[in-house]
Design an enzyme around this catalytic site. Structure first.
Site, PDB file in Angstrom:
ATOM      1  N   HIS A 366       8.886  -7.592  -0.559  1.00 50.27           N
ATOM      2  CA  HIS A 366       8.704  -9.273  -0.896  1.00 50.27           C
ATOM      3  C   HIS A 366       8.744  -9.558  -2.373  1.00 50.27           C
ATOM      4  O   HIS A 366       9.414 -10.349  -2.774  1.00 50.27           O
ATOM      5  CB  HIS A 366       8.085  -9.970   0.267  1.00 50.27           C
ATOM      6  CG  HIS A 366       7.527 -11.289  -0.544  1.00 50.27           C
ATOM      7  ND1 HIS A 366       8.645 -12.337  -0.210  1.00 50.27           N
ATOM      8  CD2 HIS A 366       6.484 -11.804  -0.780  1.00 50.27           C
ATOM      9  CE1 HIS A 366       7.644 -13.639  -0.912  1.00 50.27           C
ATOM     10  NE2 HIS A 366       6.681 -13.178  -0.944  1.00 50.27           N
ATOM     11  N   ARG A 430       1.079   1.536  -0.420  1.00 47.22           N
ATOM     12  CA  ARG A 430       0.087   2.056  -1.671  1.00 47.22           C
ATOM     13  C   ARG A 430      -0.191   3.624  -1.349  1.00 47.22           C
ATOM     14  O   ARG A 430      -1.253   3.690  -1.172  1.00 47.22           O
ATOM     15  CB  ARG A 430      -1.167   1.112  -1.678  1.00 47.22           C
ATOM     16  CG  ARG A 430      -1.025  -0.154  -2.103  1.00 47.22           C
ATOM     17  CD  ARG A 430      -2.382  -0.801  -2.521  1.00 47.22           C
ATOM     18  NE  ARG A 430      -1.962  -2.251  -2.492  1.00 47.22           N
ATOM     19  CZ  ARG A 430      -2.316  -3.126  -1.766  1.00 47.22           C
ATOM     20  NH1 ARG A 430      -2.808  -3.084  -0.477  1.00 47.22           N
ATOM     21  NH2 ARG A 430      -2.301  -4.402  -2.011  1.00 47.22           N
TER      22      ARG A 430
END
Ligand SMILES: [Cu+2]
Lengths: 540, 191
Positions: A366, A430
């Site tokens: 996004h 991550r």
């Protein structure tokens, strides 16, 4: 009238140089976490790289672009020499020193806390001090933009402030107040711990402070792009701004409602109650308004250009647009990415939908689509548009510029669409690597591979961009004339005072922030026993 | 929109512009109000709202006493037939590393962190919450199907983050009840 060209060029070159480095790191990260490059034996290097990539892309690069562009706007829109040139250079050097100071501990693996910090993880104190210097450097720019406008107002009492400068100063104020959240977190909470003066920290409170900055910072990144939409694109394609006041209203709305929405980043967190989460969610919905208004106004402005070129019919005019003009191309790509990214943003906005994608690769997809895509492609366009005026030389190879923009657009789509998909499947973000041998994760391997390929397309585009600018510095000399901004269909002779000044809106911005953040912050700060021991990164 | 407004004489075209703009602004506002109403409806009707209360806990003492001592972690069948799961996250694992729950039963997950910020995400569901040290996260959940789900830590928690994957095993109700007879805390670690 661009007098301080060296100052502006210095900002842009430094911005794009660090952008090139961070982009390379980004491509490398995507490669080593994909199934085609699983040879990395030390995941720690991945987090160093991720911290550097995020810190540069989040703080240094967009700040420098906004500053350089801001100085250019101030001189050319106000037709007035920049006041405070020496201070401007001071700000620039503070950013240089801050960046170097921050990057050394990151490179040594002593500050792998990502650009969002994550206390009670605590990195080396020089990393945070470096970030603070970058912000302080940018605050000098905020002050200068305000002062320059004031000087101009004094010389032109009651005259409408040129739209570009009005928006530019709104962006500067937004940034000044936006950065306060992270500044409070750094100065009151993190730096004392990193310096060894304290051993505990309230991680929940720190996350609330950071959310104050974390969403509104996106609107600061967005400001140069929106200024380009309104004041560069129509001129560059031979059109006019559909409405000067609609533009002003959009920028004012950003100023007022972009601030009190950051808690939508903490929907899944335990330290904020449901009530404030709902309020921030509602404000997030509101901030879609200036973008919806902008989409309308810019499409109408573009339509004017098309009709002036003989375009007819309900949609027939789209064909007559100057599609070979890089500015037209950049705008179209930017709008497409803004459309997809914005739709994703509306999904993130509500707690109920956010729960299924919170902290997954969807989020990465996004914001890369919004920032890396819609915003950065207009940074390219701004540079292409300004370069001849800064260097006194023409950018000749339009075909190469178009190729660069196409590559960026394709690269961004190829990178982010698969991310959205694996995010829906629940792939967390991550992560240094994935065990693609696990049958539950194996189906995501193909998508991750596509993203990695997209990363290299982006890298190719970024390199091409730098090459085009560098070649532009050595092209034959050609005077580009004064730098101009687009005119409105009805260029205002007078503007109502509310649309010509910022004071009321800045007051509203501060008041809304205080009401929407004050109570949660105060209650958290007064709650006993929530501070936890710091965990030092890289310590043995 | 027509071409006149772009070259028309001043005030007339300005009026057209203002009218078109007003119309668009109205549509934009309606879109936004609709979105807010949808969110409110989903929140109230489906009762999917964030946890209403803020609860705190001292992470330096959670191993010693209180709700999150080791012997109290895992799933427990409550008297009313609901299930409560208690778990903690720490660098770089969840305890219990494998959570076992019955299918089609209201479950309350209560979790916290022993050190840094972690996150719990159960793939293929919308169960997704942060674990912030010092605070207790509570999440209601209910599984419609039996089976195994992956439960990665979704928040960066330092260098071992990528290795922090838990599991959730959703089993038959009767089987779960049988295992829970003794009133102990259940997990599927080692299964
Ligand atoms: Cu973790």
């Amino acid at each position: 009238m661009l007098v301080n060209r060296k100052l502006i060029l210095a900002h842009f070159w430094l911005a794009f140089a660090v952008f090139g480095i961070a982009l390379t790191l980004g491509a490398w990260q995507m490669f080593i976490r994909s199934p085609i490059g699983t040879w990395l034996s030390n995941p720690e290097l991945y987090y160093r790289s991720l911290t550097a990539h995020g810190t540069v892309m989040g703080y240094v690069f967009p700040t420098l672009v906004a500053m350089g562009f801001g100085y250019a706007i101030s001189e050319s829109a106000l037709e007035q020499r920049l006041v405070g040139v020496r201070w401007a250079w001071t700000g620039f050097w503070l950013i240089v020193i801050g960046s170097v100071m921050a990057v050394i501990p990151v490179a040594l693996g002593r500050a792998s806390v990502l650009y969002t910090f994550y206390p009670p993880l605590i990195g080396n104190v020089f990393y945070y001090l470096g970030v603070v210097l970058v912000v302080v450097g940018s605050w000098i720019w905020v002050a200068l933009m305000s002062i320059n406008l004031r000087v101009w107002r004094k010389a032109h009492p009651g005259a409408p402030v040129p739209l570009a400068m009005f928006a530019n100063v709104a962006g500067a104020y937004l940034w000044a107040w936006t950065a306060v959240g992270a500044a409070l977190e750094l100065l009151l909470q993190i730096i004392p711990v990193a310096a060894g003066l304290k051993a505990t920290i309230d991680a929940g409170l720190a996350r609330v402070f950071f959310s104050w900055t974390l969403h509104a910072i996106v609107y600061f990144w967005l400001m140069p792009t929106y200024i380009a939409y309104y004041t560069i694109v129509p001129r560059a394609i031979g059109g006019r701004v559909y409405s000067d006041s609609m533009a002003r209203i959009s920028f004012i709305l950003f100023l007022v409602v972009a601030m009190p929405i950051g808690m939508h980043h903490t929907f899944a967190d335990p330290m904020v109650g449901a009530g404030f989460k709902f309020i921030h969610s509602a404000f997030t919905a509101l901030v879609a308004l200036p973008t919806l208004l902008t989409v309308f106004t810019i499409c109408a402005s573009v339509e004017i250009a098309a009709r002036l070129r003989g375009g007819r019919g309900m949609f027939g005019w789209i064909r007559t647009l100057p599609w070979d003009n890089p500015m037209m191309l950049a705008l179209a790509f930017s709008f497409v990415m803004l459309g997809f990214g914005g739709a994703g943003g509306l999904i993130n906005m509500g707690y109920q939908l956010d729960a299924s994608i919170h902290n997954t690769q969807w989020i990465t997809g996004h914001f890369h689509l919004i920032f890396g895509g819609a915003i950065v492609i207009m940074y390219f366009a701004i540079a292409y548009d300004l370069w001849p005026h800064l260097t006194g030389r023409e950018l000749i190879d339009l075909r190469l510029i178009r190729t660069q923009l196409w590559l960026w657009f394709i690269g961004m789509i190829v990178t982010t669409f698969p991310w959205h998909w694996v995010g829906i499947l629940g792939m967390p973000r991550r992560m240094a690597y994935f065990d693609f041998g696990d049958p539950a994760i194996a189906p995501q391997a193909l998508s991750v591979t596509f993203s990695a390929i997209g990363g290299f397309i982006l890298l190719a585009s970024g390199i091409l961009f730098l090459v085009i600018l560098a070649r532009g510095m050595r092209a034959p000399q050609a005077e580009a004339g004064p730098y101009r901004f687009a005119l409105a269909v009805h260029q205002p002779a007078t503007v109502p005072i509310a649309l010509n000044t910022h004071a009321l809106w800045v007051a509203l911005m501060i008041a809304l922030t205080l009401t929407n953040y004050g109570y949660p912050i105060l209650t958290l700060a007064m709650t006993e026993g929530t501070s936890v021991p710091a965990v030092y990164v890289g310590a043995q | 929109m027509s071409t006149e407004e772009t070259h028309g004489n001043g005030s007339a075209s300005a009026e057209v512009a203002a009218r078109v703009e007003r119309r668009w602004a109205t549509i934009a506002v309606i879109i936004i109000v609709m979105m807010a109403l949808l969110a409110a409806f989903a929140g109230i009707h489906r009762a999917t709202m964030p946890q209403p209360r803020v609860e705190t806990t001292d992470p330096s003492r959670i191993h010693l006493s209180g709700e999150f001592v080791e012997s109290n972690l895992g799933s427990v069948l409550e008297a009313n037939g609901n299930v409560t799961v208690r778990a903690i996250g720490q660098q770089y694992s969840f305890t219990p590393a494998c959570i076992v729950v019955p299918v089609d039963t209201p479950i309350t997950l209560r979790a916290t962190s022993a050190d840094v910020v972690h996150g719990i995400l159960i793939q293929g569901t919308n169960i997704n919450t942060m674990l912030v040290p010092g605070y207790i996260s509570e999440q209601l959940m209910r599984f419609a199907r039996t089976g195994d789900y992956l439960m990665p830590c979704q928040e960066f928690c330092s260098f071992g983050h990528e290795g922090m994957w838990g599991k959730v095993k959703v089993i038959d109700k009767i089987e779960f009840a049988g295992r829970a007879k003794g009133g102990g805390r259940l997990s599927c670690v080692g299964q």
